[in-house]
Design an enzyme around this catalytic site. Structure first.
Site, mmCIF file in Angstrom:
data_model
loop_
_atom_site.group_PDB
_atom_site.id
_atom_site.type_symbol
_atom_site.label_atom_id
_atom_site.label_comp_id
_atom_site.label_asym_id
_atom_site.label_seq_id
_atom_site.Cartn_x
_atom_site.Cartn_y
_atom_site.Cartn_z
ATOM 1 N N THR A 13 -46.137 -51.819 41.941
ATOM 2 C CA THR A 13 -47.200 -50.603 41.274
ATOM 3 C C THR A 13 -47.195 -50.453 39.819
ATOM 4 O OG1 THR A 13 -47.077 -49.137 43.815
ATOM 5 C CG2 THR A 13 -47.676 -47.994 41.467
ATOM 6 N N ASP A 54 -47.241 -57.464 46.351
ATOM 7 C CA ASP A 54 -47.011 -55.704 46.822
ATOM 8 C C ASP A 54 -46.227 -56.236 47.753
ATOM 9 O OD1 ASP A 54 -48.362 -53.428 48.156
ATOM 10 O OD2 ASP A 54 -46.388 -53.894 49.186
ATOM 11 N N SER A 55 -44.644 -55.474 47.446
ATOM 12 C CA SER A 55 -43.609 -55.627 47.408
ATOM 13 C C SER A 55 -43.405 -56.063 49.000
ATOM 14 C CB SER A 55 -42.501 -55.339 46.838
ATOM 15 O OG SER A 55 -42.279 -54.524 47.768
ATOM 16 N N THR A 86 -41.918 -50.956 44.854
ATOM 17 C CA THR A 86 -40.714 -49.941 45.123
ATOM 18 C C THR A 86 -40.338 -50.051 46.782
ATOM 19 O OG1 THR A 86 -41.904 -47.951 46.139
ATOM 20 C CG2 THR A 86 -40.470 -48.390 43.705
ATOM 21 N N ASP A 87 -41.384 -50.845 47.578
ATOM 22 C CA ASP A 87 -40.966 -50.464 49.018
ATOM 23 C C ASP A 87 -40.266 -51.601 49.206
ATOM 24 O OD1 ASP A 87 -42.603 -49.005 48.593
ATOM 25 O OD2 ASP A 87 -44.765 -49.859 50.065
ATOM 26 N N GLN A 269 -27.697 -44.908 61.339
ATOM 27 C CA GLN A 269 -28.990 -44.420 61.492
ATOM 28 C C GLN A 269 -28.223 -43.517 60.454
ATOM 29 O OE1 GLN A 269 -31.170 -43.421 64.939
ATOM 30 N NE2 GLN A 269 -30.371 -45.438 65.700
ATOM 31 N N CYS A 270 -27.757 -43.131 60.184
ATOM 32 C CA CYS A 270 -27.234 -41.600 59.425
ATOM 33 C C CYS A 270 -26.940 -42.410 57.869
ATOM 34 C CB CYS A 270 -26.172 -41.046 59.335
ATOM 35 S SG CYS A 270 -25.759 -40.152 61.307
#
Ligand code: ASP
Length: 336
Positions: A13, A54-55, A86-87, A269-270
């Protein structure tokens, strides 16, 4: 004496401009140079523009080519800033941390939530801060992410917000620095500079899956994902301290996968905390089967580390051992 920094532009971006229909798309080198501040404060920089994307389109082959660019240029500069979307920035930062060996200069990734052409962009400040980290003192001799109000170890960082300018956090490791009116670096947290020689790995394994365990997971679906070639390894995002539904069929699938030489890595997953496979029955079963603990690694670090280790064609036992060993500051070794 001023520092010389190479800025490697990969897209994201920060350098995007609007197309006719209003959608943002990667801009070229000229678009970027229009908005970036010139060399100042004892830091000279030059721009190397790769094909900006785009990443979401960046993957293992790009990580290898970024590492190769830095290796080629390493001797010519005091540090590097990588402008990146950033993605998937946390994946690229993690991958680079494993791919480069013998690092004694800063490699700082940054980008922005809004493009540079916006009046209220966060890109200009992120860029200036990343430059200051890359060219300043103390030297930060590791792959880091400088974004919003923090400097983070790259392989500990995660994108936590799609909106806020403080988009990244490192949930299991204190920030390497705070970005205030000054950048305050936590010297004691930094990894020591390596004595070199600097070199970049040449291969990554691409046959790795990242699977999220859900309540009621169907064993047949897990078998489809885990037991078919060419898969060589998988990250399992499990519940809490590393648990999954206690079904014999699921354990059988995992047993089959491990027996056939797949490296299965258990991460939680936490957002915070670590896997502990000694705590619950489910974890014990996984341990007996030969599932490897990802301890407190982020999924991004675990995935790229596995890709790196399997890419080096070492014995599987060594891959499993090194997944649980602190190789680049990416995990916290449990106390005995
Ligand atoms: N989609 C963009 C990218 O990752 C988002 C960003 O840069 O903030 O390239």
């Amino acid at each position: 004496m001023s520092s010389r920094i190479l800025v490697v532009y990969t897209g994201g971006t920060i350098g995007m401009t609007p197309r006719e229909d209003g959608a943002l798309a990667p801009g070229n080198k000229q678009d970027l140079l229009k908005y970036l501040p010139s060399s100042r404060d004892g830091i000279d920089w030059d721009l190397l523009a790769l094909t900006p994307v785009d990443s979401s389109d960046i993957g293992p082959r790009d990580w290898l080519s970024f590492a190769a660019v830095i290796e080629r240029e390493y001797a010519n500069w005091d540090g590097f800033v990588v402008l990146h979307g950033t993605d998937t920035m946390a994946y690229t930062a993690s991958a680079l941390s494993f791919l480069v060996d013998g690092i004694s200069k800063p490699i700082v990734l940054t980008g922005s939530q809004t493009p540079l052409f916006h009046e209220r962009t966060d890109g200009r400040l992120n860029f200036l801060n990343a430059l200051r980290v890359a060219g300043g003192r103390p030297v930060v001799p590791e792959v880091s992410i400088c974004f919003g109000n923090v400097l983070l170890r790259g392989n500990r960082a995660r994108k936590m917000s799609t909106l806020e300018t403080d988009a990244f956090e490192s949930p299991n490791f204190r920030p390497l620095g705070a970005v205030e009116s000054e950048i305050v670096i936590e010297r004691l947290l930094l990894r020591g500079p390596s004595q070199g020689p600097f070199q970049a790995a040449r291969a990554l394994c691409e046959d790795i899956a990242d699977i999220t365990i859900v309540p009621g997971l169907k064993p047949s679906l897990l078998r489809d994902l885990l037991c078919k070639p060419p898969l060589r390894g998988a990250i399992l995002r499990t519940f809490g301290r590393g648990n999954l539904p206690a079904s014999e069929e699921i354990y059988n699938v995992l047993d089959e996968a491990v027996d056939s030489g797949k490296v299965i890595v258990n991460v939680t997953q936490c957002a915070r905390g670590a896997v502990d496979m000694l705590l619950y029955e489910s974890g014990r079963r996984l341990l007996d089967i030969g599932v490897t603990s990802g301890l407190d690694m982020t999924p991004e670090a675990a995935f790229t580390k596995l890709a790196w280790l399997l890419g080096q064609e070492m014995p599987l036992q060594e891959v499993r051992g090194r997944m649980q060993n602190d190789e680049r500051g990416e995990l916290t070794q449990p106390c005995d």
